[in-house]
Scaffold this active site. Sequence first.
Site, PDB file in Angstrom:
ATOM      1  CG  ASP A 107      -0.187  -0.217   2.002  1.00  0.00           C
ATOM      2  OD1 ASP A 107       0.682  -1.415   2.533  1.00  0.00           O
ATOM      3  OD2 ASP A 107      -0.920   0.560   3.707  1.00  0.00           O
ATOM      4  CD  GLU A 109       2.886  -1.280   7.469  1.00  0.00           C
ATOM      5  OE1 GLU A 109       3.698  -1.114   9.067  1.00  0.00           O
ATOM      6  OE2 GLU A 109       3.216   0.099   7.188  1.00  0.00           O
ATOM      7  CD  GLU A 110       1.727   3.052   6.144  1.00  0.00           C
ATOM      8  OE1 GLU A 110       1.844   3.897   7.445  1.00  0.00           O
ATOM      9  OE2 GLU A 110       3.362   3.065   5.164  1.00  0.00           O
ATOM     10  NE  ARG A 133      16.737  -2.703  19.587  1.00  0.00           N
ATOM     11  CZ  ARG A 133      18.079  -1.890  20.651  1.00  0.00           C
ATOM     12  NH1 ARG A 133      18.753  -1.429  20.624  1.00  0.00           N
ATOM     13  NH2 ARG A 133      17.721  -2.213  21.718  1.00  0.00           N
ATOM     14  CG  HIS A 193       5.061   8.049   6.271  1.00  0.00           C
ATOM     15  ND1 HIS A 193       4.118   7.531   7.377  1.00  0.00           N
ATOM     16  CD2 HIS A 193       5.792   6.420   6.001  1.00  0.00           C
ATOM     17  CE1 HIS A 193       3.528   6.727   7.594  1.00  0.00           C
ATOM     18  NE2 HIS A 193       4.954   6.338   6.467  1.00  0.00           N
TER      19      HIS A 193
END
Length: 432
Positions: free
Chosen positions: A100, A166-167, A211, A402
């Site tokens: 998306d 996903e957003e 990480r 973004h």
Amino acid sequence: MNAKTAGALLALVLPCAASAAPVDVDAWAKPVDAKVLQWRRDFHQFPELGNREFRTSKIVAAHLRSLGLEVTTGVAHTGVTAVLKGGKPGPRIALRADMDALPVTENSGLPFQSKQVSEFRGEKVGVMHACGHDSHTAILMGVAEAMAKHRAELSGDVLFVFQPAEEGPPDGETGGASQMLAEGIFKTFKPEAVFGLHVFSTLNAGQVGYRSGPLMAASDRFNIVIKGRQTHGSRPWGGIDPIVAAAEVVTSAQTVVSRRQNLTKQPIVLSFGAIKGGIRYNIIPDSVELIGTIRSFDNDMRDQAFKDLENVAQHVAAAHGATAISQIPDKVGNPVTVNNPALTAQVLPSLRKAAGADNVVEMTLTTGAEDFAYYANEVPGFFYFVGATPKGQDPNTAPSNHSPQFFLDESALPLGTRTLLQVAVDYLNKAE
């Protein structure tokens, strides 16, 4: 079996894993490089918002079918999954990409810049792949092709997951990773590990970031409506001004983190993203809407932030004679994205092999969020970043994900393809 138990079992079997003959991942990836670049540019020019990825998913599904994979469409509205069976028995893994775009009007100046317009929260908006999901989709399509071509050399099976929203899904709709899981993608194909990547502006092209343990924050959205009483702008005493009350709520809410949280424990962020109220210069409106997000890594701190923000909204509004209608949070948010430590230790050599040891860097906690977290709560997961900012440019000042100026150095595409291939192939074949 939960993810924690699976991770413990994974740690027990790792020392016993035998290595298969090494694979030349670069040779596998080179034939798809040009296609990945073409797909990414096409998706970038024609982006689609969450749960509306109709064109994108059609292209993805057609490609996967052309590879002879078992393809399922319409998962969580527009999602696509495909299963590849390796030539030899072995483990099962899942590889995920999101499809998306965002309600952002692009200002990158690229020759394939998006000119698409759609509707979001009742408003006409530009649409842009301002977070790089176009590249994730293209990379996974390339990885699927490379693995399908060499399936006889693979030990085990792969589930390719092309995820919508996903957003976050549109208001009033379900979607994303949680919806794909609710519809059973890990029931019909239960992987023992799941992998994903994300292009990231805070790293230079050529770099890969990882990480172990918590990587990305939990994210929650909130909605606060300050209700006043409409009056003429020349006679504010004739009503109750929700704009002034809302402004003080925004200001006072800053103390929710700065004065109410023990920031030596874990970071936490509270931000307002939109303030909407009124339509004319000389009319004080009835109400003002505030929406925003809370990012956290600790559940107790998360819950305390909800309570403190509610307290601020109610009492500040009351002090102005207004009322606050609060939804804090306004729906279930994303949990913390956690990289399974045992899995991270296993795949780190693969990352270093594909990217070069000097290019693999350990990340600090990232307050961005990812719904990949839902998959990693089901089975051990590993999620990593691929640098997007051109070499020589300071990634700390580059337009961020973004942003309408977000820019992807396209050398991230072959690196993403090779690292994901290396991680996946090594995981499958080391289990022989």
